[in-house]
Scaffold this active site. Structure first.
Site, PDB file in Angstrom:
ATOM      1  N   LYS A 119       0.837  -1.213   0.000  1.00 49.30           N
ATOM      2  CA  LYS A 119       0.000   0.000   0.000  1.00 49.30           C
ATOM      3  C   LYS A 119       0.872   1.264   0.000  1.00 49.30           C
ATOM      4  CE  LYS A 119      -1.969  -1.234   3.892  1.00 49.30           C
ATOM      5  NZ  LYS A 119      -1.256  -2.508   4.137  1.00 49.30           N
ATOM      6  N   ARG A 133      -9.624   0.474   8.857  1.00 52.53           N
ATOM      7  CA  ARG A 133      -9.236  -0.887   9.224  1.00 52.53           C
ATOM      8  C   ARG A 133     -10.322  -1.620   9.989  1.00 52.53           C
ATOM      9  NH1 ARG A 133      -3.267   0.325   9.185  1.00 52.53           N
ATOM     10  NH2 ARG A 133      -2.109  -1.544   9.689  1.00 52.53           N
ATOM     11  N   ARG A 164      11.811  -4.752   4.977  1.00 53.90           N
ATOM     12  CA  ARG A 164      11.425  -3.368   4.652  1.00 53.90           C
ATOM     13  C   ARG A 164      12.300  -2.351   5.379  1.00 53.90           C
ATOM     14  NH1 ARG A 164       5.268  -1.784   5.329  1.00 53.90           N
ATOM     15  NH2 ARG A 164       5.465  -2.656   7.412  1.00 53.90           N
ATOM     16  N   ARG A 214      11.245  -0.237  11.046  1.00 58.53           N
ATOM     17  CA  ARG A 214      10.198  -0.088  12.060  1.00 58.53           C
ATOM     18  C   ARG A 214      10.357  -1.131  13.158  1.00 58.53           C
ATOM     19  NH1 ARG A 214       4.752   0.253   8.562  1.00 58.53           N
ATOM     20  NH2 ARG A 214       4.007  -0.783  10.445  1.00 58.53           N
ATOM     21  N   ARG A 232      -0.467  -8.665  13.429  1.00 57.80           N
ATOM     22  CA  ARG A 232      -1.038  -7.676  12.506  1.00 57.80           C
ATOM     23  C   ARG A 232      -1.861  -8.375  11.418  1.00 57.80           C
ATOM     24  NH1 ARG A 232       4.522  -4.908  11.490  1.00 57.80           N
ATOM     25  NH2 ARG A 232       3.537  -3.794   9.773  1.00 57.80           N
TER      26      ARG A 232
HETATM   27  P1  ADP Z   1       2.263  -1.857   3.251  1.00 55.15           P
HETATM   28  O1  ADP Z   1       2.271  -0.343   3.164  1.00 55.15           O
HETATM   29  O2  ADP Z   1       1.064  -2.460   2.573  1.00 55.15           O
HETATM   30  O3  ADP Z   1       2.446  -2.367   4.645  1.00 55.15           O
HETATM   31  P2  ADP Z   1       4.798  -1.631   1.819  1.00 55.15           P
HETATM   32  O4  ADP Z   1       4.399  -0.817   0.623  1.00 55.15           O
HETATM   33  O5  ADP Z   1       5.575  -0.939   2.884  1.00 55.15           O
HETATM   34  O6  ADP Z   1       3.514  -2.387   2.429  1.00 55.15           O
HETATM   35  O7  ADP Z   1       5.617  -2.904   1.280  1.00 55.15           O
HETATM   36  C1  ADP Z   1       6.273  -3.801   2.192  1.00 55.15           C
HETATM   37  C2  ADP Z   1       7.659  -4.133   1.656  1.00 55.15           C
HETATM   38  O8  ADP Z   1       7.535  -4.941   0.478  1.00 55.15           O
HETATM   39  C3  ADP Z   1       8.482  -2.911   1.252  1.00 55.15           C
HETATM   40  O9  ADP Z   1       9.825  -3.110   1.665  1.00 55.15           O
HETATM   41  C4  ADP Z   1       8.357  -2.848  -0.268  1.00 55.15           C
HETATM   42  O10 ADP Z   1       9.549  -2.347  -0.867  1.00 55.15           O
HETATM   43  C5  ADP Z   1       8.125  -4.299  -0.655  1.00 55.15           C
HETATM   44  N1  ADP Z   1       7.157  -4.442  -1.739  1.00 55.15           N
HETATM   45  C6  ADP Z   1       6.052  -3.691  -1.976  1.00 55.15           C
HETATM   46  N2  ADP Z   1       5.391  -4.133  -3.075  1.00 55.15           N
HETATM   47  C7  ADP Z   1       6.086  -5.209  -3.527  1.00 55.15           C
HETATM   48  C8  ADP Z   1       5.911  -6.124  -4.636  1.00 55.15           C
HETATM   49  N3  ADP Z   1       4.880  -5.995  -5.483  1.00 55.15           N
HETATM   50  N4  ADP Z   1       6.839  -7.105  -4.781  1.00 55.15           N
HETATM   51  C9  ADP Z   1       7.880  -7.232  -3.914  1.00 55.15           C
HETATM   52  N5  ADP Z   1       8.092  -6.407  -2.868  1.00 55.15           N
HETATM   53  C10 ADP Z   1       7.214  -5.412  -2.673  1.00 55.15           C
HETATM   54  P1  AMP Z   2       0.834   0.483   9.346  1.00 50.70           P
HETATM   55  O1  AMP Z   2       1.881   1.546   9.191  1.00 50.70           O
HETATM   56  O2  AMP Z   2      -0.372   0.747   8.487  1.00 50.70           O
HETATM   57  O3  AMP Z   2       1.395  -0.899   9.150  1.00 50.70           O
HETATM   58  O4  AMP Z   2       0.321   0.569  10.856  1.00 50.70           O
HETATM   59  C1  AMP Z   2       1.200   0.337  11.930  1.00 50.70           C
HETATM   60  C2  AMP Z   2       0.394   0.189  13.219  1.00 50.70           C
HETATM   61  O5  AMP Z   2      -0.292   1.417  13.514  1.00 50.70           O
HETATM   62  C3  AMP Z   2      -0.707  -0.872  13.187  1.00 50.70           C
HETATM   63  O6  AMP Z   2      -0.203  -2.176  13.495  1.00 50.70           O
HETATM   64  C4  AMP Z   2      -1.663  -0.341  14.262  1.00 50.70           C
HETATM   65  O7  AMP Z   2      -1.179  -0.595  15.560  1.00 50.70           O
HETATM   66  C5  AMP Z   2      -1.597   1.168  14.039  1.00 50.70           C
HETATM   67  N1  AMP Z   2      -2.585   1.640  13.051  1.00 50.70           N
HETATM   68  C6  AMP Z   2      -2.314   2.215  11.836  1.00 50.70           C
HETATM   69  N2  AMP Z   2      -3.439   2.547  11.200  1.00 50.70           N
HETATM   70  C7  AMP Z   2      -4.460   2.161  12.010  1.00 50.70           C
HETATM   71  C8  AMP Z   2      -5.884   2.200  11.904  1.00 50.70           C
HETATM   72  N3  AMP Z   2      -6.490   2.709  10.817  1.00 50.70           N
HETATM   73  N4  AMP Z   2      -6.603   1.723  12.933  1.00 50.70           N
HETATM   74  C9  AMP Z   2      -6.021   1.213  14.033  1.00 50.70           C
HETATM   75  N5  AMP Z   2      -4.694   1.120  14.200  1.00 50.70           N
HETATM   76  C10 AMP Z   2      -3.908   1.593  13.200  1.00 50.70           C
END
Ligand code: ADP
Ligand code: AMP
Length: 215
Positions: free
Chosen positions: A13, A88, A127, A161, A172
């Site tokens: 995302k 969410r 990541r 993170r 999660r």
């Molecule tokens: P989200 O925001 O949904 O938690 P991220 O965009 O941070 O996910 O992606 C998680 C990790 O996977 C990042 O390190 C990113 O570079 C990698 N990633 C994202 N999309 C892809 C994909 N289509 N194929 C392989 N790796 C990906």
């Molecule tokens: P994310 O960066 O989206 O992976 O979110 C990291 C953490 O933040 C999650 O595991 C939750 O603890 C909290 N969080 C982020 N967005 C939300 C949401 N919309 N509702 C509740 N908790 C959230």
């Protein structure tokens, strides 16, 4: 245009939201980023959220919905929003409708990134982001073009993170399955959901999202 990117942690995302920002001047509204900023700043919200986030559980609906409302109010009129990691829960989805309609906005698309759960742990554990501009990277799937230097801003500092570890990731994912996936039917009933293969490579996912947006 206002869109939701929906998918489990690690679905891509944030990666895709950053690309939409670059390509279309939209604004990424990531509640995760907002909460991490609050934790770093030591605000009351941050103090309340930190332990919950460290466990991989969800922060309470009222807090995240208030953050989204504030961010929307700070946006330029006519600028599109990409909701990343919000809503969410069903309660958050309901709040978002109210928040948007109070501002004369509405959702155009909900884009679901479909991914294989087994791939997510590897994605999340690899990541990292630029500590200066926040551009996202991955140890294996998206490395900086010059090792140790951010492609976007040239910084040499990167961060990971604290919740990106295998234990928290499992919680999660369970939260996603139990509380977030069930909101999809709300949007399905409105006919605004598009499903994109999030297992494809990053550029292919971007191309598929662009197709959805072009309509
Ligand atoms: P989200 O925001 O949904 O938690 P991220 O965009 O941070 O996910 O992606 C998680 C990790 O996977 C990042 O390190 C990113 O570079 C990698 N990633 C994202 N999309 C892809 C994909 N289509 N194929 C392989 N790796 C990906
Ligand atoms: P994310 O960066 O989206 O992976 O979110 C990291 C953490 O933040 C999650 O595991 C939750 O603890 C909290 N969080 C982020 N967005 C939300 C949401 N919309 N509702 C509740 N908790 C959230």
């Amino acid at each position: 245009m206002d869109i939701i990117l929906l998918g489990p942690p690690g679905a891509g995302k944030g990666t895709q939201a950053q690309r939409l920002v670059e390509a279309h001047g939209m604004r990424q509204l990531s509640t995760g980023d907002m909460l991490r900023a609050a934790v770093k700043a030591g605000t009351a919200v941050g103090l309340q959220a930190k332990a919950v986030m460290d466990r991989g559980e969800l922060v309470c609906d009222a807090i995240v919905s208030a953050l989204i409302g504030e961010e929307l109010d700070a946006m330029a009129a006519g600028q599109g929003a990409i909701f990343d990691g919000y809503p969410r829960t069903a309660a958050q989805a309901e709040s978002l409708d109210a928040i948007l309609s109070a501002r004369g906005r509405s959702l155009n698309h909900v884009i679901e990134l479909g991914v294989d759960e087994d791939a997510l742990v590897e994605r999340i554990c690899g990541r990292f982001t630029c500590a200066n501009c926040g551009k996202g990277y991955h140890d294996k799937f998206e490395q900086p073009k010059v090792a140790g230097t951010c492609d976007k801003c040239g910084s040499h500092e990167f961060k990971r993170r604290p919740d990106d570890n295998e234990d928290t990731v499992r919680t999660r994912m369970a939260e996603y399955r139990a509380k977030t996936a069930p909101i999809l039917p709300i949007y399905d009933a409105r006919g605004i959901v598009s499903r994109v293969d999030g297992m494809a490579d990053i550029d292919a996912v971007t191309a598929a999202i662009e197709q959805v947006i072009k309509g």
